[in-house]
Design an enzyme around this catalytic site. Structure first.
Site, PDB file in Angstrom:
ATOM      1  N   ASP A  40      11.845  -2.607   8.103  1.00 54.04           N
ATOM      2  CA  ASP A  40      11.566  -1.202   8.414  1.00 54.04           C
ATOM      3  C   ASP A  40      12.855  -0.460   8.751  1.00 54.04           C
ATOM      4  O   ASP A  40      13.807  -1.057   9.262  1.00 54.04           O
ATOM      5  CB  ASP A  40      10.593  -1.163   9.613  1.00 54.04           C
ATOM      6  CG  ASP A  40       9.927   0.192   9.748  1.00 54.04           C
ATOM      7  OD1 ASP A  40      10.088   1.041   8.841  1.00 54.04           O
ATOM      8  OD2 ASP A  40       9.240   0.405  10.763  1.00 54.04           O
ATOM      9  N   ASN A  42      14.433   1.937   6.519  1.00 53.71           N
ATOM     10  CA  ASN A  42      15.254   2.384   5.380  1.00 53.71           C
ATOM     11  C   ASN A  42      15.413   3.902   5.369  1.00 53.71           C
ATOM     12  O   ASN A  42      16.500   4.425   5.110  1.00 53.71           O
ATOM     13  CB  ASN A  42      14.604   1.962   4.051  1.00 53.71           C
ATOM     14  CG  ASN A  42      14.537   0.460   3.888  1.00 53.71           C
ATOM     15  OD1 ASN A  42      15.163  -0.267   4.633  1.00 53.71           O
ATOM     16  ND2 ASN A  42      13.766   0.000   2.917  1.00 53.71           N
ATOM     17  N   ARG A  44      15.163   6.058   7.892  1.00 53.09           N
ATOM     18  CA  ARG A  44      16.015   6.540   8.987  1.00 53.09           C
ATOM     19  C   ARG A  44      17.488   6.232   8.727  1.00 53.09           C
ATOM     20  O   ARG A  44      18.371   7.014   9.048  1.00 53.09           O
ATOM     21  CB  ARG A  44      15.558   5.915  10.323  1.00 53.09           C
ATOM     22  CG  ARG A  44      14.421   6.692  10.968  1.00 53.09           C
ATOM     23  CD  ARG A  44      13.715   5.883  12.003  1.00 53.09           C
ATOM     24  NE  ARG A  44      12.856   4.862  11.394  1.00 53.09           N
ATOM     25  CZ  ARG A  44      12.309   3.859  12.057  1.00 53.09           C
ATOM     26  NH1 ARG A  44      12.543   3.720  13.333  1.00 53.09           N
ATOM     27  NH2 ARG A  44      11.517   3.008  11.435  1.00 53.09           N
ATOM     28  N   TRP A  45      17.732   5.074   8.111  1.00 51.66           N
ATOM     29  CA  TRP A  45      19.119   4.711   7.770  1.00 51.66           C
ATOM     30  C   TRP A  45      19.712   5.772   6.841  1.00 51.66           C
ATOM     31  O   TRP A  45      20.840   6.224   7.023  1.00 51.66           O
ATOM     32  CB  TRP A  45      19.125   3.347   7.086  1.00 51.66           C
ATOM     33  CG  TRP A  45      20.475   2.821   6.728  1.00 51.66           C
ATOM     34  CD1 TRP A  45      21.290   2.024   7.484  1.00 51.66           C
ATOM     35  CD2 TRP A  45      21.187   3.065   5.494  1.00 51.66           C
ATOM     36  NE1 TRP A  45      22.454   1.759   6.810  1.00 51.66           N
ATOM     37  CE2 TRP A  45      22.424   2.380   5.589  1.00 51.66           C
ATOM     38  CE3 TRP A  45      20.910   3.787   4.343  1.00 51.66           C
ATOM     39  CZ2 TRP A  45      23.364   2.397   4.565  1.00 51.66           C
ATOM     40  CZ3 TRP A  45      21.863   3.810   3.314  1.00 51.66           C
ATOM     41  CH2 TRP A  45      23.067   3.118   3.433  1.00 51.66           C
ATOM     42  N   ARG A  53      15.884   9.301   1.063  1.00 52.85           N
ATOM     43  CA  ARG A  53      15.251   8.074   1.575  1.00 52.85           C
ATOM     44  C   ARG A  53      15.438   6.886   0.620  1.00 52.85           C
ATOM     45  O   ARG A  53      15.608   5.755   1.046  1.00 52.85           O
ATOM     46  CB  ARG A  53      13.747   8.327   1.787  1.00 52.85           C
ATOM     47  CG  ARG A  53      13.433   9.289   2.925  1.00 52.85           C
ATOM     48  CD  ARG A  53      11.936   9.543   3.006  1.00 52.85           C
ATOM     49  NE  ARG A  53      11.201   8.298   3.126  1.00 52.85           N
ATOM     50  CZ  ARG A  53      11.047   7.616   4.269  1.00 52.85           C
ATOM     51  NH1 ARG A  53      11.574   8.087   5.378  1.00 52.85           N
ATOM     52  NH2 ARG A  53      10.360   6.505   4.298  1.00 52.85           N
ATOM     53  N   HIS A  57      16.228   2.567   0.726  1.00 50.29           N
ATOM     54  CA  HIS A  57      15.495   1.455   0.093  1.00 50.29           C
ATOM     55  C   HIS A  57      16.448   0.632  -0.787  1.00 50.29           C
ATOM     56  O   HIS A  57      16.362  -0.591  -0.847  1.00 50.29           O
ATOM     57  CB  HIS A  57      14.336   1.991  -0.759  1.00 50.29           C
ATOM     58  CG  HIS A  57      13.284   2.700   0.044  1.00 50.29           C
ATOM     59  ND1 HIS A  57      12.771   2.185   1.209  1.00 50.29           N
ATOM     60  CD2 HIS A  57      12.636   3.880  -0.148  1.00 50.29           C
ATOM     61  CE1 HIS A  57      11.867   3.018   1.701  1.00 50.29           C
ATOM     62  NE2 HIS A  57      11.770   4.055   0.902  1.00 50.29           N
ATOM     63  N   SER A  85       3.197  -1.857   1.341  1.00 47.67           N
ATOM     64  CA  SER A  85       1.853  -2.078   1.893  1.00 47.67           C
ATOM     65  C   SER A  85       0.822  -1.283   1.103  1.00 47.67           C
ATOM     66  O   SER A  85       1.174  -0.348   0.361  1.00 47.67           O
ATOM     67  CB  SER A  85       1.815  -1.644   3.366  1.00 47.67           C
ATOM     68  OG  SER A  85       1.790  -0.235   3.449  1.00 47.67           O
ATOM     69  N   LEU A 151      13.703 -22.676  -1.170  1.00 55.35           N
ATOM     70  CA  LEU A 151      13.013 -21.612  -0.429  1.00 55.35           C
ATOM     71  C   LEU A 151      11.999 -20.868  -1.309  1.00 55.35           C
ATOM     72  O   LEU A 151      12.286 -20.550  -2.456  1.00 55.35           O
ATOM     73  CB  LEU A 151      14.056 -20.595   0.061  1.00 55.35           C
ATOM     74  CG  LEU A 151      13.488 -19.337   0.714  1.00 55.35           C
ATOM     75  CD1 LEU A 151      13.278 -19.562   2.202  1.00 55.35           C
ATOM     76  CD2 LEU A 151      14.395 -18.137   0.501  1.00 55.35           C
ATOM     77  N   ARG A 214       4.902  -2.851  16.122  1.00 58.77           N
ATOM     78  CA  ARG A 214       3.509  -2.971  15.659  1.00 58.77           C
ATOM     79  C   ARG A 214       3.476  -3.838  14.406  1.00 58.77           C
ATOM     80  O   ARG A 214       4.512  -4.114  13.806  1.00 58.77           O
ATOM     81  CB  ARG A 214       2.898  -1.595  15.404  1.00 58.77           C
ATOM     82  CG  ARG A 214       3.679  -0.734  14.459  1.00 58.77           C
ATOM     83  CD  ARG A 214       2.999   0.598  14.164  1.00 58.77           C
ATOM     84  NE  ARG A 214       3.860   1.416  13.335  1.00 58.77           N
ATOM     85  CZ  ARG A 214       4.752   2.296  13.809  1.00 58.77           C
ATOM     86  NH1 ARG A 214       4.847   2.510  15.100  1.00 58.77           N
ATOM     87  NH2 ARG A 214       5.530   2.962  12.985  1.00 58.77           N
TER      88      ARG A 214
END
Ligand code: FPP
Length: 260
Positions: A40, A42, A44-45, A53, A57, A85, A151, A214
């Site tokens: 979370d 991206n 605001r960065w 925005r 990302h 999401s 992995l 959250r």
């Protein structure tokens, strides 16, 4: 008794004062087999830099590669990343379109390296609603890496935890209705197998970046006993040191699973 308490307090202080963890420090402790991350911050960065925005990302995509590489080096078995999401469709079309192109760009750039590093790509989420270009890129990566046993890089894409639970319930209800399953045989293990994570073990550590505290509908069933690490660092700024610190914090926690 007083001494035990004093020792415990000293250990806690030592842990919280340890600013940096090296890879070697971390490898001395327990490595969480499954780490899940809510990436979370991206937007605001980008805003902080007066950038659109989507620039956040794009920067976040590069962090995915760095964290994947480190997780693999540490011997983490599964890394689940919340990339999109079921609620993210509400974002402006231009941002959604960009986010749907990122998996392709990521895989076009890094798939050969991921293959070389023995990483296996998987996906959880409703793939049927993804644009075909996104779906095809992911399916190709899943197929090209299915023999790898390092992995598991598990992308949660168009994923929602509540829908996942509802769908598992429906699948079990269908089996009961058709007479192939007895209600008494439904237990937590069987329920888990009907989730999108299927045979993947539950995350031992959940990290969320950007200061939000959250779950945002992420792996609601699977994180029942996970340790949570929240950091104020925005995802594009989340570097190897932050990942090591989060695992270090996990290693300081006493996991009791409801016991004492
Ligand atoms: C949340 O930050 C982030 C997302 C919804 C997208 C996460 C995607 C990436 C990090 C890139 C994924 C890369 C691949 C390879 C699929 P936000 O936009 O909500 O940030 P904000 O809260 O600051 O606005």
């Amino acid at each position: 008794m007083l001494n035990i308490l004093k020792n415990w307090k000293n250990q806690q202080n030592a842990a919280s004062n340890l600013e940096r963890y090296t890879k070697e420090d971390i490898l001395k402790g327990e490595i969480p087999a499954h780490i899940a991350i809510i990436m979370d911050g991206n937007g605001r960065w980008a805003k902080k830099r007066s950038l659109p925005r989507i620039a956040g990302h794009h920067e976040g995509m590069k962090v995915v590669k760095r964290v994947t590489k480190l997780a693999n080096q540490l011997g983490v078995k599964v890394l689940t990343l919340y990339a999109f999401s079921t609620e993210n469709w509400k974002r402006p079309k231009m941002e959604v379109d960009f986010l749907m192109k990122l998996p392709e760009e990521f895989l076009n750039t890094y798939l050969p390296e991921l293959i070389e590093e023995n990483v296996r790509v998987k996906i959880i989420g409703d793939e049927s609603a993804l644009p075909s270009h996104t779906y095809k890129a992911i399916e190709k990566a899943v197929k090209d890496t299915e023999q790898n046993d390092g992995l598991i890089l598990n992308f949660a894409l168009n994923y929602g935890g509540r829908t996942e639970i509802v769908n598992a319930s429906k699948a079990l209800a269908e089996q009961v209705k058709s007479g192939t399953l007895n209600i008494e045989d439904i237990d937590e293990a069987l329920f888990s197998k009907h989730l999108m994570t299927e045979s993947i073990q539950d995350p031992e550590l959940l990290i969320r970046t950007s200061g939000e505290i959250r779950l945002s509908n992420f792996m609601l069933w699977q994180v029942a006993y996970s340790e949570f690490v929240f950091t104020d660092v925005l995802w594009p700024d989340f570097k190897e040191d932050h990942f090591l610190k989060a695992v270090g914090e996990f290693q300081q926690r006493g996991r009791r699973f409801g016991g004492i």
